[in-house]
Design an enzyme around this catalytic site. Structure first.
Site, short mmCIF file in Angstrom:
data_model
loop_
_atom_site.label_atom_id
_atom_site.label_comp_id
_atom_site.label_asym_id
_atom_site.label_seq_id
_atom_site.Cartn_x
_atom_site.Cartn_y
_atom_site.Cartn_z
N GLY A 50 4.60 2.12 -10.97
CA GLY A 50 3.67 3.17 -10.92
C GLY A 50 3.34 3.73 -12.27
O GLY A 50 2.62 4.60 -12.38
N GLU A 95 11.97 -5.39 -9.42
CA GLU A 95 11.01 -4.40 -9.53
C GLU A 95 11.63 -3.40 -10.45
O GLU A 95 12.48 -2.33 -10.26
CB GLU A 95 10.59 -3.81 -8.34
CG GLU A 95 9.81 -4.50 -7.52
CD GLU A 95 8.73 -3.64 -6.89
OE1 GLU A 95 7.52 -3.72 -6.97
OE2 GLU A 95 9.16 -2.95 -5.85
N GLY A 118 1.55 -2.68 -6.11
CA GLY A 118 1.34 -1.31 -5.35
C GLY A 118 -0.14 -0.62 -5.65
O GLY A 118 -1.09 -1.38 -5.11
N SER A 120 3.59 -1.99 -12.04
CA SER A 120 2.30 -2.19 -12.81
C SER A 120 1.61 -3.27 -13.04
O SER A 120 0.98 -3.35 -14.10
CB SER A 120 2.54 -1.47 -14.13
OG SER A 120 3.15 -0.06 -13.98
N HIS A 139 13.00 -1.39 -0.88
CA HIS A 139 12.09 -1.02 -2.03
C HIS A 139 12.84 0.32 -2.78
O HIS A 139 13.59 0.88 -2.22
CB HIS A 139 10.71 -0.44 -1.64
CG HIS A 139 9.78 -0.46 -2.64
ND1 HIS A 139 9.55 0.75 -3.52
CD2 HIS A 139 8.73 -1.20 -3.25
CE1 HIS A 139 8.66 0.72 -4.27
NE2 HIS A 139 8.21 -0.45 -4.21
N TRP A 166 0.83 -1.28 0.00
CA TRP A 166 -0.05 0.01 0.02
C TRP A 166 0.97 1.40 -0.09
O TRP A 166 0.40 2.33 -0.18
CB TRP A 166 -1.02 0.17 1.47
CG TRP A 166 -1.95 -0.84 1.15
CD1 TRP A 166 -2.65 -1.53 0.13
CD2 TRP A 166 -2.89 -1.05 2.33
NE1 TRP A 166 -3.69 -2.31 0.54
CE2 TRP A 166 -3.79 -2.00 1.84
CE3 TRP A 166 -2.96 -0.67 3.57
CZ2 TRP A 166 -5.11 -2.34 2.68
CZ3 TRP A 166 -4.17 -0.98 4.52
CH2 TRP A 166 -4.92 -1.83 4.02
P1 PGA Z 1 2.94 -0.45 -8.91
O1 PGA Z 1 3.93 -0.51 -7.44
O2 PGA Z 1 2.12 -1.72 -8.89
O3 PGA Z 1 1.99 0.57 -8.43
O4 PGA Z 1 3.64 -0.28 -9.96
C1 PGA Z 1 4.67 -1.62 -7.37
C2 PGA Z 1 5.75 -1.45 -6.14
O5 PGA Z 1 6.32 -0.48 -6.22
O6 PGA Z 1 5.94 -2.35 -5.36
#
Ligand code: PGA
Length: 227
Positions: free
Chosen positions: A154, A148, A206, A185, A99, A10
């Site tokens: 995002g 990631e 996210g 994403s 992260h 979140w």
């Molecule tokens: P997102 O974020 O799904 O909004 O791209 C993923 C994350 O940063 O863990």
């Protein structure tokens, strides 16, 4: 059969009221979905909400592990503003470490991340360790690796599943015994495409996890995967 990990992250979102709404919606949507045995679901929420979420999970017997999004690299002591691992004992099961947003906005570097991972591991928590590629070091104490790519986070455009798979395959090869996940994403529409890749065994979600209905749609989609 593959075992999958699905993680809701979140980030720095939601008020206490919104957390309650999410949990209520999650519980009701989930009652209509058979959660498969080959799926572990984790919710990573901000520190202030961990006690209330823990209480709700236990009371409603939700099939949900609880995670912190960060932890102090130090134990107890004179570290103003820090939350150390002893403080979350009994609340959480998992710690998310490294992260890219922690690295970018809070300047977290490898040594500090290593300390966080070791302390979390020694305290008995599972560690999900985030990397942006195969060059990032991964501590032995990590249980899961979350790949990631920064540009995919995002952005609404995830990495091509085959390309993500190639990176995850290399990470699995380099770090035997650790489960490798993809994040960036991911949503209810593309989640199975990623999990259908042979070297992607979990997802870090996210934005799309902020809506309990969408998150449950992912669980439903994953429950239809047969391997
Ligand atoms: P997102 O974020 O799904 O909004 O791209 C993923 C994350 O940063 O863990």
């Amino acid at each position: 059969m593959k075992h999958y990990l699905l993680v809701a992250n979140w980030k720095s979102n939601k008020t206490a009221e919104e957390v309650k709404e999410w949990l209520t919606e999650f519980k009701s949507s989930l009652s209509a979905i058979p959660v498969p045995e080959h799926l572990t679901i984790v919710l990573c929420a901000a520190f202030p909400f961990l006690p209330m979420i823990r209480e709700y999970i236990d009371r409603e017997r939700l099939p949900l592990l609880l995670g912190a999004q960060n932890v102090s690299p130090f134990g107890k002591g004179a570290y103003t503003g820090e939350v150390n691992i002893e403080m979350v004992k009994g609340l959480i099961n998992v710690v998310l470490i490294g992260h890219s947003e922690r690295r970018k906005y809070f300047g977290e570097k490898e040594q500090e991340l290593l300390q966080k991972s070791v302390l979390s591991h020694e305290a008995g928590f599972s560690v999900i360790y985030c990397v942006a590629g195969v060059r990032d070091p991964v501590p032995d104490s990590a249980d899961y690796i979350a790949y990631e790519p920064v540009s995919a986070i995002g952005s609404g455009t995830g990495e091509d599943p085959k390309e993500a798979n190639a990176v995850c395959a290399k990470l699995s090869e380099d770090h035997a015994g650790k489960t490798v996940c993809y994040g960036g994403s991911v949503d209810e529409k593309n989640c199975t495409e990623y999990l259908n890749q042979p070297s992607i065994n979990g997802l870090l979600v996210g934005g799309a996890s902020l809506d309990a209905k969408r998150f449950c749609q992912m669980i439903q989609a994953i429950s239809s995967l047969t391997y």
